[in-house]
Design an enzyme around this catalytic site. Structure first.
Site, PDB file in Angstrom:
ATOM      1  N   ASP B  94      86.789  71.532  -4.181  1.00 29.98           N
ATOM      2  CA  ASP B  94      86.228  72.401  -5.003  1.00 29.98           C
ATOM      3  C   ASP B  94      85.239  71.069  -5.010  1.00 29.98           C
ATOM      4  OD1 ASP B  94      87.824  69.910  -5.172  1.00 29.98           O
ATOM      5  OD2 ASP B  94      88.984  70.375  -7.439  1.00 29.98           O
ATOM      6  N   ASP B 268      93.394  80.893  -5.094  1.00 31.62           N
ATOM      7  CA  ASP B 268      94.268  78.523  -5.309  1.00 31.62           C
ATOM      8  C   ASP B 268      94.910  78.344  -6.799  1.00 31.62           C
ATOM      9  OD1 ASP B 268      91.498  77.838  -7.057  1.00 31.62           O
ATOM     10  OD2 ASP B 268      92.970  76.434  -6.612  1.00 31.62           O
ATOM     11  N   CYS B 308     111.936  82.961   6.266  1.00 33.29           N
ATOM     12  CA  CYS B 308     111.472  81.621   6.332  1.00 33.29           C
ATOM     13  C   CYS B 308     112.676  80.734   7.415  1.00 33.29           C
ATOM     14  CB  CYS B 308     110.307  81.227   4.928  1.00 33.29           C
ATOM     15  SG  CYS B 308     111.547  80.697   4.024  1.00 33.29           S
ATOM     16  N   HIS B 336     109.800  77.570   0.477  1.00 34.03           N
ATOM     17  CA  HIS B 336     109.723  79.026   1.208  1.00 34.03           C
ATOM     18  C   HIS B 336     108.610  79.106   0.436  1.00 34.03           C
ATOM     19  CE1 HIS B 336     111.431  82.237  -0.618  1.00 34.03           C
ATOM     20  NE2 HIS B 336     111.202  81.477  -1.588  1.00 34.03           N
TER      21      HIS B 336
HETATM   22 ZN   LIG Z   1     112.599  81.931   2.074  1.00 36.36          ZN
END
Ligand SMILES: [Zn+2]
Ligand SMILES: [Zn+2]
Lengths: 390, 389
Positions: B94, B268, B308, B336
């Site tokens: 930025d 973002d 994940c 996660h």
């Molecule tokens: Zn996960």
């Protein structure tokens, strides 16, 4: 699951290489056990833990006071503590002594006092047996608490007697978990011998012995002297474990006496202080006398601000392969959590490498020479850095 | 001048929504995409390798923070932020202006730049467009943001107009000051508050200067969601079709889905990592506060469909023990949550390519709002682009 422990034949020396096997898992000693909080090795998520170099299977010190707080959850879970903590590949030791900080715990004839997040709780031998059966670690310590080196003879006598009674009761309960007996007695040799004799009555039902109450104010000489005497009388095939002692010098003197396992938070303590371990531990590096490195470096030091080299060139850890001192310095400086993550990876890896080398030199019957070289070098470097400071 | 180091190729469209291949100097990214925020050169507790494992494309760095520590001199001497944090993929910085205005009490905007009192030694300093570009050149991100005059989205009156025109004046100073046009892109930021006339003027001014990409700024600052989506819709309708569009500071799941439908390509937000440190996990149905005792004996993963590392290995019951308390709790939940964002974006992208985007949006909303209580603004915005829930 029953464990086996095979030790190398080492003629005259007491130091030995052992193979501790349980189920499919095989683990070499001497080694150190990773420190945990709430059951997890600090800062090491499963992916990071399983990519540490030097050994595949790790041993971890689970603190009873941590696990105690979720035994009800484990009981409902039913699939075991390994799976619950995502530590299926590793060996879990349930210990009462917290190797990071020593506080003399309270106890009386039938219970010990355990300090948890929620306060203090009394744990009787019956409670303990019940909880251990729920937790089902690979290895467990018989009920006892560590007392300080300078504790009164009266208190030391009491803990010796209680520990012996608790050991009998614990073994009677047939938990089916590989058990370590505990030798107590503070600085009193007669009490230590009594504790040892009581333990020996059950030696065949124990996989190992914990030399308790060390790292609590004794000198190295006092400790080594006492341990030397105790180990002589303990069965060779027992795994010998010590908690609360774990600097490199201490490790070498204790390995020499026949200690197999160290429950220490030394690498984590270094991390907390922003230190990275850099001491040389390879035999050939110790022989080579011209590299005057430091034993550890403090990454808070602003001299690392643009140092784009790893902590140790050639270190096999993730941190050294991927990151620079400048980056870790910046992460410390900005209080970013990743600083501890990267330092933990390096410091733990460095210690794993140190123990790997210790096992190698024992096998090659070079341990005495190794120890001598290592300590000489360390003293030399310490002296140099002291004179530099002046 | 120099051809900017960026290629943007649309590979699928559904209505205004687009899926594209965005080629930046360090990485070929797939959009719509979420960009995790690594304020000080790290996404809270995650290693750069874990970011790659999570298949992140662009990671953000904050110029205000990095300009202070480690500072542009260090950045120059270590060869930029990519090398410094060893992140091999693309990065974006930025301008530093927004952070100053929001973090420092005494920041004041003048024609010269953002004037502020150094929180470190109390001296008066000015972040000019030239200085912002200079620091961003040292950091070396694939995308740099032009310094804009930011006003809060709830500000009204002449200040909004002043800020918009000043943003246009500063943009030329940014272009002029940019020292590495061969390796770094400047994105211009559309300002103009909630005033569609001002937004229009700003876009015309910026588009005349032909940037490799455009950002929609000045939103997510407390304006009504109804105003929010209308401004986004106005901007995505006017900004060039063949250039990436970046909606700054937006990252809640519903906003990501709706704004992707409106034609935004890049997002973002610090929310996924911040909320993780407080013990919250993001899931299809919204979020779970893992500190809550209701999870103390829940032996299922955060999300049984999530692939994940955390969901494959840890239960909610264990995460309950460490969430919001131990470092490892923050590490696991951040991991996660970033995975959740990446996976949501990849589903959006794939459904656009497969021409099943409306179905995806419907099923997303059904999961998040099973009681048919999806906010009206989202339904209105989606209806505007022919997605009827
Ligand atoms: Zn996960
Ligand atoms: Zn290393």
């Amino acid at each position: 699951m029953t464990s086996t422990f095979k030790i190398s034949d080492n003629k005259d020396e007491k130091c030995r290489v052992g193979t501790l096997e349980i189920g499919e898992k095989s683990y070499l000693t001497p080694s150190f056990m990773l420190y945990t909080k709430e059951g997890s090795p600090i800062n090491l998520t499963k992916d990071l833990l399983n990519q540490l170099p030097h050994e595949k299977t790790h041993s971890l010190q689970l603190l009873f006071s941590d696990l105690f707080q979720f035994t009800d959850v484990l009981e409902k879970f039913e699939q075991g503590v390994h799976k619950f903590l995502a530590l299926q590949d590793h060996l879990l030791f349930l210990l009462i002594r917290d190797s990071s900080s020593f506080v003399e715990a309270e106890f009386n004839d039938d219970s010990i006092s355990v300090t948890t997040r929620k306060g203090k709780t009394k744990i009787t031998i019956q409670d303990y047996i019940k909880l251990v059966k729920v937790i089902k670690p690979d290895f467990v310590t018989s009920l006892s608490v560590d007392i300080a080196w300078e504790t009164s003879k009266k208190k030391a006598t009491k803990i010796v007697n209680s520990s012996s009674i608790w050991l009998e009761k614990f073994l009677e309960a047939n938990t089916g978990i590989n058990t370590f007996g505990v030798i107590q007695g503070g600085k009193f040799e007669d009490l230590r011998m009594k504790s040892l004799q009581d333990l020996l009555k059950n030696k065949d039902r124990l996989v190992g012995t914990i030399l308790s109450g060390f790292g609590t104010g004794e000198t190295n000489e006092e400790r080594n002297q006492l341990i030397n005497k105790l180990i002589d009388q303990l069965p060779k095939e027992h795994v010998k474990l010590i908690s609360g002692v774990g600097s490199p010098e201490e490790i070498l003197s204790l390995v020499e006496l026949g200690i197999d396992l160290f429950s220490t938070n030394y690498p984590n303590l270094m991390t907390e202080w922003g230190n990275a371990l850099t001491f040389k531990y390879k035999m050939n590096e110790l022989k080579n006398n011209d590299n005057q490195e430091e034993n550890k470096i403090n990454l808070w030091d602003s001299k690392f601000v643009i140092d784009a080299t790893p902590i140790i060139k050639g270190c096999e850890c993730f941190t050294c392969i991927q990151h620079t001192k400048a980056y870790i310095h910046h992460l410390l400086n900005t209080h970013e959590m990743l600083a501890e993550v990267l330092l933990t990876i390096h410091n733990v890896s460095h210690y794993l490498g140190f123990f790997e080398e210790i096992r190698r030199v024992i096998k090659d019957s070079q341990f005495s020479e190794y120890k001598k070289l290592f300590l000489e070098k360390r003293i030399q470097i310490n002296n140099n850095s002291n004179s530099n400071d002046n | 001048g120099v051809i900017p180091p960026l290629q943007f190729e649309i590979i699928g469209k559904w209505g205004k929504a687009r899926a594209s291949k965005l080629t930046l100097p360090h990485h070929v990214c797939s959009t719509p995409m979420f960009m995790p925020v690594g304020t000080q050169g790290t996404v809270k507790g995650l290693t750069s390798q874990q970011l790659v494992d999570l298949n992140c494309g662009v990671v953000l760095g904050n110029t205000y923070h990095l300009g202070h520590r480690p500072g542009p001199e260090v950045m120059d001497s270590v060869g930029g932020l990519h090398k410094f944090m060893n992140y091999p993929r693309a990065m974006l910085t930025d301008s530093g202006g927004f952070q100053m205005v929001s973090l420092l009490q005494l920041a004041e905007i003048t024609e010269q730049g953002v004037q502020f009192q150094s929180p470190h030694d109390g001296s008066t300093m000015v972040l000019t467009p030239e200085l912002s570009m200079g620091i961003q050149n040292s950091i070396g991100a694939d995308i740099m943001m032009a310094l804009d005059d930011v006003v809060s989205s709830t500000t009204v009156g002449p200040r909004v107009e002043q800020a918009m025109y000043r943003t246009l004046r500063w943009i030329d100073r940014c272009i002029k000051a940019h020292k590495k046009p061969e390796t770094q892109n400047i994105f211009a930021i559309v300002q103009g508050g909630l005033d569609s006339r001002l937004r229009e003027i700003c876009m015309e001014g910026l588009m005349a200067r032909e940037f490799p990409g455009y950002a929609i700024g000045g939103l997510s600052g407390g304006e009504s969601k109804d105003m929010f989506w209308r401004v986004v819709h106005q901007c995505t309708s006017k900004l060039p079709e063949n250039k990436p569009r970046y909606l700054m500071g937006v990252g809640y799941a519903l906003d990501l889905v709706v704004c992707s439908a409106l034609g935004v390509d890049m997002f973002d937000c610090v929310f996924p990592s911040r909320t993780a440190r407080f013990g919250t996990a993001l899931v299809a149905s919204g979020s779970l506060n893992l500190k809550s005792s209701e999870y103390s004996t829940d032996f299922t993963p955060i999300d049984s469909e999530c692939q994940c590392m955390v969901c494959k290995n840890y239960t909610k019951a264990y995460l309950h023990i460490v969430a919001g308390k131990e470092a490892i709790g923050g590490q696991l939940l951040t991991y996660h949550n970033i995975h959740y964002q990446m996976s949501l974006m990849s589903q959006i992208r794939q459904s656009i390519i497969d021409q099943t985007f409306p179905n995806f949006v419907k099923s997303f909303i059904n999961k998040q709002y099973p009681n048919n209580d999806c906010p009206q603004w989202a339904l209105d915005a989606l209806k505007e682009v022919n997605i009827i829930i």
